[in-house]
Write an enzyme that holds these catalytic residues in place. Structure first.
Site, PDB file in Angstrom:
ATOM      1  N   SER A 137     -15.044  10.281  -5.320  1.00 31.28           N
ATOM      2  CA  SER A 137     -14.659   8.883  -5.544  1.00 31.28           C
ATOM      3  C   SER A 137     -15.748   7.954  -5.036  1.00 31.28           C
ATOM      4  CB  SER A 137     -13.335   8.580  -4.825  1.00 31.28           C
ATOM      5  OG  SER A 137     -13.075   7.205  -4.954  1.00 31.28           O
ATOM      6  N   HIS A 145     -15.228   9.696 -10.094  1.00 36.26           N
ATOM      7  CA  HIS A 145     -13.964   8.971 -10.043  1.00 36.26           C
ATOM      8  C   HIS A 145     -14.258   7.530  -9.626  1.00 36.26           C
ATOM      9  CE1 HIS A 145      -9.560   8.634  -9.587  1.00 36.26           C
ATOM     10  NE2 HIS A 145      -9.825   7.862  -8.540  1.00 36.26           N
ATOM     11  N   ASP A 184     -12.704   3.765  -8.900  1.00 34.08           N
ATOM     12  CA  ASP A 184     -11.487   3.027  -8.559  1.00 34.08           C
ATOM     13  C   ASP A 184     -11.662   1.538  -8.808  1.00 34.08           C
ATOM     14  OD1 ASP A 184      -9.748   5.100  -7.453  1.00 34.08           O
ATOM     15  OD2 ASP A 184     -11.311   5.316  -5.938  1.00 34.08           O
ATOM     16  N   MET A 224      -9.784  -2.015  -8.530  1.00 36.14           N
ATOM     17  CA  MET A 224      -8.631  -2.669  -7.878  1.00 36.14           C
ATOM     18  C   MET A 224      -8.710  -4.174  -8.077  1.00 36.14           C
ATOM     19  SD  MET A 224      -8.810  -0.702  -4.239  1.00 36.14           S
ATOM     20  CE  MET A 224      -8.994   1.082  -4.139  1.00 36.14           C
ATOM     21  N   HIS A 265      -9.940   4.932 -12.718  1.00 35.75           N
ATOM     22  CA  HIS A 265      -8.574   4.776 -12.200  1.00 35.75           C
ATOM     23  C   HIS A 265      -8.309   3.280 -12.022  1.00 35.75           C
ATOM     24  CE1 HIS A 265      -5.800   5.555  -8.439  1.00 35.75           C
ATOM     25  NE2 HIS A 265      -5.135   5.027  -9.454  1.00 35.75           N
ATOM     26  N   MET A 302      -6.256   0.328 -10.879  1.00 34.62           N
ATOM     27  CA  MET A 302      -5.162  -0.134 -10.022  1.00 34.62           C
ATOM     28  C   MET A 302      -5.053  -1.634 -10.241  1.00 34.62           C
ATOM     29  SD  MET A 302      -6.139   2.250  -6.798  1.00 34.62           S
ATOM     30  CE  MET A 302      -7.715   2.662  -7.536  1.00 34.62           C
ATOM     31  N   MET A 362      -0.783  10.221  -6.862  1.00 36.65           N
ATOM     32  CA  MET A 362      -1.338   9.551  -5.687  1.00 36.65           C
ATOM     33  C   MET A 362      -0.793  10.219  -4.424  1.00 36.65           C
ATOM     34  SD  MET A 362      -3.467   7.381  -6.811  1.00 36.65           S
ATOM     35  CE  MET A 362      -3.925   6.857  -5.161  1.00 36.65           C
ATOM     36  N   GLY A 394      -5.088   1.799  -2.936  1.00 42.58           N
ATOM     37  CA  GLY A 394      -5.663   0.558  -2.422  1.00 42.58           C
ATOM     38  C   GLY A 394      -6.816   0.772  -1.464  1.00 42.58           C
ATOM     39  N   PHE A 395      -6.809   1.890  -0.768  1.00 44.83           N
ATOM     40  CA  PHE A 395      -7.844   2.119   0.241  1.00 44.83           C
ATOM     41  C   PHE A 395      -8.247   3.590   0.291  1.00 44.83           C
ATOM     42  CE2 PHE A 395      -5.153  -1.403   1.454  1.00 44.83           C
ATOM     43  CZ  PHE A 395      -6.070  -2.410   1.724  1.00 44.83           C
ATOM     44  N   GLY A 396      -9.524   3.814   0.592  1.00 45.31           N
ATOM     45  CA  GLY A 396      -9.972   5.171   0.877  1.00 45.31           C
ATOM     46  C   GLY A 396      -9.675   5.495   2.336  1.00 45.31           C
ATOM     47  N   GLY A 397      -9.847   6.756   2.691  1.00 43.29           N
ATOM     48  CA  GLY A 397      -9.774   7.158   4.088  1.00 43.29           C
ATOM     49  C   GLY A 397      -8.388   7.231   4.692  1.00 43.29           C
ATOM     50  N   ASP A 406      -5.163  12.418  -5.888  1.00 36.35           N
ATOM     51  CA  ASP A 406      -6.029  11.336  -5.424  1.00 36.35           C
ATOM     52  C   ASP A 406      -5.578  10.785  -4.082  1.00 36.35           C
ATOM     53  OD1 ASP A 406      -7.904   9.354  -5.273  1.00 36.35           O
ATOM     54  OD2 ASP A 406      -7.082   8.150  -6.927  1.00 36.35           O
ATOM     55  N   GLY A 407      -6.385  11.037  -3.050  1.00 31.47           N
ATOM     56  CA  GLY A 407      -6.132  10.459  -1.737  1.00 31.47           C
ATOM     57  C   GLY A 407      -6.010  11.508  -0.644  1.00 31.47           C
ATOM     58  N   GLY A 408      -6.870  11.402   0.360  1.00 29.64           N
ATOM     59  CA  GLY A 408      -6.766  12.288   1.522  1.00 29.64           C
ATOM     60  C   GLY A 408      -7.075  13.743   1.245  1.00 29.64           C
ATOM     61  N   GLY A 465     -13.013  11.098  -1.747  1.00 31.55           N
ATOM     62  CA  GLY A 465     -13.915  10.000  -1.424  1.00 31.55           C
ATOM     63  C   GLY A 465     -14.532  10.175  -0.066  1.00 31.55           C
ATOM     64  N   SER A 466     -13.796   9.781   0.978  1.00 29.48           N
ATOM     65  CA  SER A 466     -14.328   9.829   2.344  1.00 29.48           C
ATOM     66  C   SER A 466     -14.804  11.218   2.725  1.00 29.48           C
ATOM     67  CB  SER A 466     -13.249   9.414   3.345  1.00 29.48           C
ATOM     68  OG  SER A 466     -12.623   8.259   2.905  1.00 29.48           O
TER      69      SER A 466
HETATM   70  C1  DX5 Z   1      -7.229   5.059  -3.366  1.00 31.30           C
HETATM   71  C2  DX5 Z   1      -8.163   5.515  -4.436  1.00 31.30           C
HETATM   72  C3  DX5 Z   1      -8.818   6.808  -4.161  1.00 31.30           C
HETATM   73  C4  DX5 Z   1      -9.710   6.801  -2.955  1.00 31.30           C
HETATM   74  C5  DX5 Z   1      -9.638   8.171  -2.337  1.00 31.30           C
HETATM   75  O1  DX5 Z   1      -6.517   3.948  -3.819  1.00 31.30           O
HETATM   76  O2  DX5 Z   1      -7.480   5.662  -5.667  1.00 31.30           O
HETATM   77  O3  DX5 Z   1      -9.517   7.297  -5.291  1.00 31.30           O
HETATM   78  O4  DX5 Z   1     -11.037   6.481  -3.254  1.00 31.30           O
HETATM   79  O5  DX5 Z   1     -10.305   8.135  -1.151  1.00 31.30           O
HETATM   80  P1  DX5 Z   1     -10.131   9.231  -0.025  1.00 31.30           P
HETATM   81  O6  DX5 Z   1     -10.565  10.536  -0.603  1.00 31.30           O
HETATM   82  O7  DX5 Z   1     -11.023   8.725   1.057  1.00 31.30           O
HETATM   83  O8  DX5 Z   1      -8.669   9.253   0.366  1.00 31.30           O
HETATM   84 ZN    ZN Z   2      -8.514   6.719  -7.339  1.00 35.96          ZN
END
Ligand code: DX5
Ligand code: ZN
Length: 221
Positions: free
Chosen positions: A10, A35, A37, A39, A68, A70, A139, A144-147, A177-179, A199-200
């Site tokens: 991501s 990927h 994102d 927003m 993606h 959002m 999801m 909304g946020f990475g990490g 997607d996420g974590g 992502g992170s």
């Molecule tokens: C969150 C995004 C994800 C995000 C994932 O709203 O849709 O794609 O970048 O980030 P990580 O892998 O850090 O959870």
């Molecule tokens: Zn995403």
């Protein structure tokens, strides 16, 4: 089939001051997709980046571009994202009043059609359109946020979705997607996942190239 589980870094977690470097890193890695994102600060409480940045990414990216959205009312931008190079365009179930129509419009614009589900949205709501969906993005954090930390209930949702896809004889891919980390990648694929977004875990690691390779191996062994 071996190596058929996909890894999608991501770009939200990339270094935006060194975006070309990070895109080239993904190009040369074992990753399968980018990927992206998008927003709008309305559907989710954050604003990421928009068209000019995607246009710049598309000039360098040599792999499938998985966008993606959002955003509220995504129908307004379907053709724009097709022009910007999106190969897969995912909208949120919660943002679409006429989801079936939206899916047809995405395909008519030449892209694969994806639907993302927030953590609270039950997978059964997709039963009547499953045949029309190329990808379901589960999801595993609130968008909304990475990490953020991975929500454990995701495994159950993936299992239910997999069963629905098999029952309906659909060829829909399941994306998470996420974590996503090395702690859950293998388990997610075992539950039925086909695409892992990270992502992170990739971009904040000391060696993103080998982190991607590790994820690819965990997903395919
Ligand atoms: C969150 C995004 C994800 C995000 C994932 O709203 O849709 O794609 O970048 O980030 P990580 O892998 O850090 O959870
Ligand atoms: Zn995403």
């Amino acid at each position: 089939m071996k190596n058929n589980k996909l890894i999608a870094p991501s770009i939200l977690a990339a270094d935006f001051a060194n975006l070309q470097r990070d895109i080239e890193m993904v190009n040369s890695s074992k990753a399968d997709w980018f990927h992206i994102d998008i927003m709008d600060g309305v559907f989710v409480p954050n604003i990421s980046f928009g068209m000019p940045v995607l246009d710049a990414i598309n000039k360098h990216a040599k792999k499938t571009i998985d966008v993606h959205l959002m955003i509220v009312d995504p129908d307004r931008y379907i053709n724009t994202f097709a022009d910007l190079g999106a190969d897969v365009l995912t909208v949120h179930y919660e943002a679409c009043t006429h989801l079936h129509r939206t899916l047809q419009a995405i395909k008519a614009a030449g892209m694969k059609a994806g639907v993302a589900l927030n953590p609270h949205t039950n997978v059964s709501l997709l039963e009547d359109v499953i045949q029309d969906i190329d990808l379901i993005c589960v999801m595993s954090v609130n968008p909304g946020f990475g990490g953020q930390s991975f929500i454990e209930n995701t495994y159950r949702k993936v299992g239910q979705l997999k069963e629905m896809i098999l029952n309906k004889n659909a060829s829909t891919l399941i994306e998470i997607d996420g974590g996503v980390t090395d702690k859950n990648a293998h388990e997610l694929v075992k539950a039925g996942a086909d695409v892992l977004v990270a992502g992170s875990f990739v971009f904040k690691s000391n060696d993103p190239l080998s982190t991607i390779e590790d994820l690819k191996n965990l997903a395919n062994n």
